[in-house]
Design a protein around this motif. Structure first.
Motif, PDB file in Angstrom:
ATOM      1  N   MET A   1      21.416  34.649  39.321  1.00  0.00           N
ATOM      2  CA  MET A   1      21.293  35.907  40.026  1.00  0.00           C
ATOM      3  C   MET A   1      20.230  36.798  39.413  1.00  0.00           C
ATOM      4  N   SER A   2      19.915  36.600  38.132  1.00  0.00           N
ATOM      5  CA  SER A   2      18.913  37.466  37.502  1.00  0.00           C
ATOM      6  C   SER A   2      17.553  37.294  38.151  1.00  0.00           C
ATOM      7  N   GLY A   3      17.269  36.104  38.659  1.00  0.00           N
ATOM      8  CA  GLY A   3      16.005  35.889  39.355  1.00  0.00           C
ATOM      9  C   GLY A   3      15.884  36.732  40.605  1.00  0.00           C
ATOM     10  N   LEU A   4      17.009  36.999  41.255  1.00  0.00           N
ATOM     11  CA  LEU A   4      16.988  37.843  42.450  1.00  0.00           C
ATOM     12  C   LEU A   4      16.615  39.283  42.114  1.00  0.00           C
ATOM     13  N   TRP A   5      17.081  39.749  40.965  1.00  0.00           N
ATOM     14  CA  TRP A   5      16.814  41.133  40.582  1.00  0.00           C
ATOM     15  C   TRP A   5      15.427  41.315  39.989  1.00  0.00           C
ATOM     16  N   SER A   6      14.868  40.261  39.392  1.00  0.00           N
ATOM     17  CA  SER A   6      13.594  40.400  38.698  1.00  0.00           C
ATOM     18  C   SER A   6      12.380  40.200  39.604  1.00  0.00           C
ATOM     19  N   ARG A   8      10.787  37.721  43.109  1.00  0.00           N
ATOM     20  CA  ARG A   8      10.977  36.734  44.163  1.00  0.00           C
ATOM     21  C   ARG A   8      11.485  35.442  43.542  1.00  0.00           C
ATOM     22  N   PRO A   9      12.724  35.083  43.768  1.00  0.00           N
ATOM     23  CA  PRO A   9      13.285  33.867  43.164  1.00  0.00           C
ATOM     24  C   PRO A   9      12.728  32.619  43.839  1.00  0.00           C
ATOM     25  N   ASN A  10      12.669  31.527  43.090  1.00  0.00           N
ATOM     26  CA  ASN A  10      12.231  30.252  43.651  1.00  0.00           C
ATOM     27  C   ASN A  10      13.320  29.636  44.509  1.00  0.00           C
ATOM     28  N   THR A  11      14.562  29.787  44.075  1.00  0.00           N
ATOM     29  CA  THR A  11      15.683  29.226  44.810  1.00  0.00           C
ATOM     30  C   THR A  11      16.835  30.216  44.825  1.00  0.00           C
ATOM     31  N   VAL A  12      17.694  30.048  45.806  1.00  0.00           N
ATOM     32  CA  VAL A  12      18.939  30.796  45.883  1.00  0.00           C
ATOM     33  C   VAL A  12      20.017  29.764  46.192  1.00  0.00           C
ATOM     34  N   LYS A  13      21.021  29.700  45.348  1.00  0.00           N
ATOM     35  CA  LYS A  13      22.110  28.754  45.567  1.00  0.00           C
ATOM     36  C   LYS A  13      22.946  29.214  46.759  1.00  0.00           C
ATOM     37  N   LEU A  14      23.540  28.248  47.447  1.00  0.00           N
ATOM     38  CA  LEU A  14      24.346  28.589  48.614  1.00  0.00           C
ATOM     39  C   LEU A  14      25.548  29.444  48.231  1.00  0.00           C
ATOM     40  N   ASP A  15      26.118  29.190  47.061  1.00  0.00           N
ATOM     41  CA  ASP A  15      27.239  30.019  46.604  1.00  0.00           C
ATOM     42  C   ASP A  15      26.790  31.473  46.421  1.00  0.00           C
ATOM     43  N   GLU A  16      25.602  31.665  45.854  1.00  0.00           N
ATOM     44  CA  GLU A  16      25.071  33.016  45.665  1.00  0.00           C
ATOM     45  C   GLU A  16      24.810  33.685  47.012  1.00  0.00           C
TER      46      GLU A  16
END
Length: 72
Positions: A1-6, A8-16
């Motif tokens: 989740m830290s990638g989302l806040w910092s 543009r994340p490379n991936t987002v898990k389906l659970d997230e």
């Protein structure tokens, strides 16, 4: 989740993604935007890369040196 806040994340898990949708009270279709222009065009395969389905390939026999060792 830290990638989302910092940034543009490379991936987002389906659970997230499920958690984000539950917190925001929205659906996945409201968060994900299709960008087909950003997807690279597929390159055609050359003769050395592609083997037609059903065509025989050369098979190299493996030497029979006995049994393999068990995993460590």
């Amino acid at each position: 989740m830290s990638g989302l806040w910092s940034g543009r994340p490379n991936t987002v898990k389906l659970d997230e993604l499920d958690v984000i949708c539950a917190v925001l009270g929205c659906g996945v279709e409201e968060l994900l935007l299709p960008e087909p222009e950003r997807v690279p065009e597929p390159t055609p395969a050359t003769d050395s890369q592609a083997a037609a389905v059903g065509q025989p390939r050369a098979i190299a026999p493996r030497p029979r040196t006995g049994r393999s060792l068990p995993p460590r």
